[in-house]
Design an enzyme around this catalytic site. Structure first.
Site, mmCIF file in Angstrom:
data_model
loop_
_atom_site.group_PDB
_atom_site.id
_atom_site.type_symbol
_atom_site.label_atom_id
_atom_site.label_comp_id
_atom_site.label_asym_id
_atom_site.label_seq_id
_atom_site.Cartn_x
_atom_site.Cartn_y
_atom_site.Cartn_z
ATOM 1 C CE LYS A 145 1.128 -8.932 -0.637
ATOM 2 N NZ LYS A 145 2.602 -8.866 -0.309
ATOM 3 C CD GLU A 205 -2.487 3.842 8.716
ATOM 4 O OE1 GLU A 205 -2.443 4.490 9.758
ATOM 5 O OE2 GLU A 205 -2.473 2.593 8.691
ATOM 6 C CB CYS A 208 2.662 5.142 8.965
ATOM 7 S SG CYS A 208 1.278 4.618 9.987
ATOM 8 C CD GLU A 253 6.931 6.842 5.814
ATOM 9 O OE1 GLU A 253 6.199 6.773 6.808
ATOM 10 O OE2 GLU A 253 6.614 6.398 4.689
#
Length: 499
Positions: A179, A254, A288, A390
């Site tokens: 997906k 992750e 990331c 983040e």
């Protein structure tokens, strides 16, 4: 009259399948702000069809009983086909998420390595013969595939992050449903027919597109799914982990990062500054592992700020298809707005901008896209939201430190533990600091180096499980212990004690 954008269906059981309710989602080219295709808006019925196809393929002798060397040959052939279609795939991903075409060409050149690497591992997960208390008992272990694996991937590196999941999953003998992000499905939809061309049986690899809460959640919750591998935000990862844990479904996650990039006073400051720029401004900071917190020792702090600010101010923004462009747009409009909001927040918290800090002035190729200037903050404090949350954009905060112990406290002072960079000429310090950093990956005098051979993992809120390397194969297998009694004599009476 303008041409309607093309529509892309799901890829299920080796065929293109329209969405169950006939709905499609627009996807925008971030460099122009214009819709350039529509992808199927999946729902629970589409998820069911995809998982059922994968489950049937998993039990199909054409895949289940395929000799391991033949499975490896299929992966190698697929890797070759990626190379043959690399330019088309690179351009598609650039149009879809705004990454530089030069970067995507390099990424596509390395992508076949993942499939070649795992093709070489298909026959390597050996079991063991375990000593038993009696000679008549043979005890051995075998590693088996799990079954249906759901891979959910983000919009920043669709092909690369998909490859890190499906290559080991297929090498281990699983079947897969992918997906992709609803914002960036095009490159994967161009990639997936190559599996059939390589010789994979239908249903081994399937793709369903759409929103996470409409089709992604249905995939995660499907009772025939044996594992979920997810890359994305920590919040979504936490919800997936909770859902899977309630049903004992395995996960690899992750998640987010707020990685420190550390410059000691004995470092080559010019190289370190280049590494800082590459670590946070490459891919417009949409990675990331972005080194979004820089800690420079007091003696070199001013020089680091000057070098990084000057380089940030000179970066050329523009059309990511052009070779002279150094920074493309953010992948989606809402992400550009999020970055802009964090810059406002940083200023309100008392940090000061030394480069960037706003959308670029309207210029050729910049007016309609989701561009934001590479931004450098100083006078920041590690406890600020600017330094704790983040951002996922081209924003970095540079902060000073004095001692190594102080630095360790600052570097580890977030909920994340994905990656870290260390710049020093002192070999003993490099090993000492690397050992004390709460990060699954530590780079010394480099940043963002990657290889399919090297495992990656996240500590703390940055995730769980391992991707890349031989360890990733174990993430997609289960261990079975087999006990065989070779004694053909009468069975012992369980109520008579042996002398």
């Amino acid at each position: 009259m303008p041409t309607a954008p093309p529509r892309h269906d799901h890829y299920i059981d080796g065929a293109w399948v329209p969405p169950a309710d006939g709905a499609y989602l627009p996807s925008t080219n971030p460099a122009t702000g214009r819709v350039w295709y529509k992808s199927a808006r999946g729902n629970a019925e589409d998820a069911r069809r995809a998982v059922d196809a994968a489950a049937t393929a998993f039990e199909n002798p054409a895949w289940r009983d395929l000799p391991q060397p033949r499975r490896g040959a299929l992966l190698r052939r697929f890797a070759e086909l990626i190379g043959e279609h690399a330019e088309e795939l690179a351009r598609t991903e650039t149009l879809d998420n705004g990454k530089l075409l030069t970067e995507m060409r390099a990424q596509l050149a390395s992508l076949p390595e993942y499939f070649h690497f795992y093709a070489g591992l298909v026959d390597k997960p050996h079991g063991e013969t375990v000593p038993a208390a009696r000679r008549e008992i043979l005890n051995y272990t075998v590693r088996e595939p799990l079954g249906v694996v759901v891979a959910i991937t983000p919009w920043n590196s669709p092909l690369l992050l998909t490859a890190t999941k499906i290559a080991p999953a297929l090498a281990a003998g699983n079947t897969v449903v992918v997906k992709p992000s609803e914002h960036t499905s095009a490159s994967l939809l161009r990639l997936v027919p190559l599996f059939e061309k390589a010789g994979f049986p239908p249903g081994v690899v399937n793709v369903v597109t759409g929103y996470g809460d409409e089709v992604g959640a249905a995939l995660v919750e499907h009772p025939r799914v044996a594992k979920v591998s997810f890359t994305g935000s920590t919040g979504t990862g936490s919800r997936i982990a909770a859902s899977c844990a309630s049903r004992f479904v395995r996960t690899t996650l992750e998640l987010g990062g707020k990685s420190p990039n550390i410059v000691f006073d004995d470092a080559d400051v010019a190289n370190a500054s280049t590494g800082i720029v590459a670590g946070v401004f490459a891919a417009a900071g949409q990675t990331c592992v972005a080194g979004s917190r820089v800690f420079a020792q007091r003696a070199v702090y001013d020089e680091v700020v000057e070098r990084v600010s000057a380089r940030a101010g000179a970066i050329r923004l523009g059309d990511p298809l052009l070779p002279e462009t150094q920074l493309g747009p953010l992948a989606i409009e809402s992400q550009r707005d999020r970055v802009e909001e964090y810059v406002r927040l940083g200023r309100s918290e008392g940090a000061r901008v030394t480069a960037g800090g706003q959308r670029p002035a309207a210029g050729p190729g910049l007016a309609e896209g989701y561009f934001f200037q590479p931004t450098v903050f100083v006078d920041a404090v590690n406890s600020m939201r600017l330094c704790q949350e983040e951002i996922f954009g081209p924003v970095v905060a540079v902060m000073p430190f004095d001692t190594e112990d102080e630095l360790i406290g600052l570097a580890n002072g977030t909920e994340y533990g994905l990656a870290a960079g260390v710049w020093t000429r002192d070999l003993a310090r490099a090993h000492r600091v690397s050992a004390r950093l709460d990060a699954g990956t530590v780079w010394v005098n480099t940043y963002r180096s990657m290889s399919p051979m090297s495992p990656r993992s996240g500590f703390k809120s940055s995730g769980m499980g391992i991707e890349h390397g031989t360890e990733a194969m174990r993430e997609y297998t289960r261990l079975k212990s087999v006990w065989i009694n070779t004694d053909e004599g009468p069975a012992e009476d369980p109520f008579v004690l042996r002398s």
